[in-house]
Design a protein around this motif. Sequence first.
Motif, mmCIF file in Angstrom:
data_model
loop_
_atom_site.group_PDB
_atom_site.id
_atom_site.type_symbol
_atom_site.label_atom_id
_atom_site.label_comp_id
_atom_site.label_asym_id
_atom_site.label_seq_id
_atom_site.Cartn_x
_atom_site.Cartn_y
_atom_site.Cartn_z
ATOM 1 N N ILE A 35 4.864 -6.650 1.013
ATOM 2 C CA ILE A 35 3.987 -6.358 -0.116
ATOM 3 C C ILE A 35 4.672 -5.323 -1.005
ATOM 4 N N SER A 36 4.439 -5.427 -2.312
ATOM 5 C CA SER A 36 5.081 -4.490 -3.233
ATOM 6 C C SER A 36 4.148 -3.357 -3.644
ATOM 7 N N ALA A 37 2.876 -3.473 -3.296
ATOM 8 C CA ALA A 37 1.909 -2.417 -3.600
ATOM 9 C C ALA A 37 0.643 -2.641 -2.773
ATOM 10 N N THR A 38 -0.109 -1.574 -2.576
ATOM 11 C CA THR A 38 -1.404 -1.691 -1.911
ATOM 12 C C THR A 38 -2.306 -0.577 -2.408
ATOM 13 N N ASN A 39 -3.551 -0.883 -2.587
ATOM 14 C CA ASN A 39 -4.525 0.146 -2.950
ATOM 15 C C ASN A 39 -5.112 0.791 -1.708
ATOM 16 N N ASP A 40 -4.982 0.113 -0.571
ATOM 17 C CA ASP A 40 -5.571 0.608 0.668
ATOM 18 C C ASP A 40 -4.667 0.211 1.833
ATOM 19 N N ILE A 41 -3.784 1.120 2.238
ATOM 20 C CA ILE A 41 -2.804 0.812 3.291
ATOM 21 C C ILE A 41 -3.509 0.497 4.610
ATOM 22 N N ILE A 42 -4.601 1.176 4.907
ATOM 23 C CA ILE A 42 -5.312 0.914 6.169
ATOM 24 C C ILE A 42 -5.855 -0.513 6.163
ATOM 25 N N GLN A 43 -6.423 -0.934 5.043
ATOM 26 C CA GLN A 43 -6.930 -2.304 4.929
ATOM 27 C C GLN A 43 -5.786 -3.311 5.075
ATOM 28 N N SER A 44 -4.654 -3.035 4.421
ATOM 29 C CA SER A 44 -3.498 -3.933 4.521
ATOM 30 C C SER A 44 -3.022 -4.051 5.965
ATOM 31 N N VAL A 45 -2.989 -2.919 6.664
ATOM 32 C CA VAL A 45 -2.557 -2.901 8.066
ATOM 33 C C VAL A 45 -3.563 -3.657 8.937
ATOM 34 N N LYS A 46 -4.846 -3.419 8.721
ATOM 35 C CA LYS A 46 -5.857 -4.107 9.528
ATOM 36 C C LYS A 46 -5.827 -5.618 9.297
ATOM 37 N N GLU A 47 -5.614 -6.040 8.049
ATOM 38 C CA GLU A 47 -5.595 -7.471 7.738
ATOM 39 C C GLU A 47 -4.402 -8.180 8.386
ATOM 40 N N TYR A 48 -3.234 -7.551 8.343
ATOM 41 C CA TYR A 48 -2.029 -8.198 8.874
ATOM 42 C C TYR A 48 -1.834 -7.936 10.368
ATOM 43 N N GLY A 49 -2.230 -6.765 10.824
ATOM 44 C CA GLY A 49 -2.085 -6.427 12.242
ATOM 45 C C GLY A 49 -0.642 -6.266 12.690
ATOM 46 N N LEU A 52 4.703 -2.904 13.592
ATOM 47 C CA LEU A 52 5.530 -1.850 12.997
ATOM 48 C C LEU A 52 5.417 -1.975 11.485
ATOM 49 N N VAL A 53 5.485 -0.818 10.782
ATOM 50 C CA VAL A 53 5.410 -0.807 9.321
ATOM 51 C C VAL A 53 6.654 -0.126 8.763
ATOM 52 N N LEU A 54 7.259 -0.755 7.758
ATOM 53 C CA LEU A 54 8.385 -0.180 7.011
ATOM 54 C C LEU A 54 7.854 0.178 5.630
ATOM 55 N N ILE A 55 8.013 1.449 5.219
ATOM 56 C CA ILE A 55 7.480 1.896 3.929
ATOM 57 C C ILE A 55 8.545 2.626 3.122
ATOM 58 N N ASP A 56 8.710 2.209 1.878
ATOM 59 C CA ASP A 56 9.572 2.934 0.947
ATOM 60 C C ASP A 56 8.878 4.246 0.571
ATOM 61 N N TYR A 57 9.661 5.302 0.410
ATOM 62 C CA TYR A 57 9.072 6.597 0.085
ATOM 63 C C TYR A 57 8.585 6.665 -1.365
ATOM 64 N N LEU A 58 9.430 6.196 -2.295
ATOM 65 C CA LEU A 58 9.056 6.278 -3.708
ATOM 66 C C LEU A 58 8.356 5.006 -4.155
ATOM 67 N N LEU A 59 7.073 5.104 -4.369
ATOM 68 C CA LEU A 59 6.256 3.979 -4.817
ATOM 69 C C LEU A 59 5.464 4.426 -6.038
ATOM 70 N N PRO A 60 5.070 3.494 -6.893
ATOM 71 C CA PRO A 60 4.235 3.886 -8.040
ATOM 72 C C PRO A 60 2.872 4.381 -7.546
ATOM 73 N N GLY A 61 2.367 5.408 -8.180
ATOM 74 C CA GLY A 61 1.068 5.951 -7.770
ATOM 75 C C GLY A 61 1.223 6.877 -6.580
ATOM 76 N N ILE A 62 0.784 6.429 -5.418
ATOM 77 C CA ILE A 62 0.863 7.225 -4.189
ATOM 78 C C ILE A 62 2.241 7.045 -3.550
ATOM 79 N N ASN A 63 2.786 8.123 -2.980
ATOM 80 C CA ASN A 63 4.101 7.944 -2.358
ATOM 81 C C ASN A 63 3.966 7.415 -0.930
ATOM 82 N N GLY A 64 5.059 6.842 -0.448
ATOM 83 C CA GLY A 64 5.065 6.233 0.877
ATOM 84 C C GLY A 64 4.755 7.205 1.997
#
Length: 129
Positions: A35-49, A52-64
């Motif tokens: 995914i290239s963006a998310t408004n709710d990381i917890i929701q994204s994690v719960k939906e995909y299950g 392990l999660v890989l997150i870029d540090y510099l993201l638009p809006g909220i940082n990784g």
Amino acid sequence: MDTNLKKILILDDNEDILEMVKEAMLSEGYDAESISATNDIIQSVKEYGPDLVLIDYLLPGINGGELCHHIKTNPETAHIPVVMLSAYPRVLASLGNYGSDAFIAKPFSLEELTGTVKGLLDKAEHAAV
């Protein structure tokens, strides 16, 4: 689909990196979702299950780092290993690691990435036993 496949969630705003990392995870035998963006990381994690999660540090809006912190402080997702990726390791070092399990500086080798992912998944599997 093999239900025993480990699932990797990849979050990066750079489409080229997303594609490269997803291909690397698929070639290692993982199920990967990018995914290239998310408004709710917890929701994204719960939906995909993911396992392990890989997150870029510099993201638009909220940082990784903040997204990692949300994952690590939520009781339902805190057990999931998180790997931070960044081209700016000094920035991350000065701000703390947000509870991430590993940090990989960009540019990185696919061997370093896949080795880190495998190591964290093995560690998490042994901790769950």
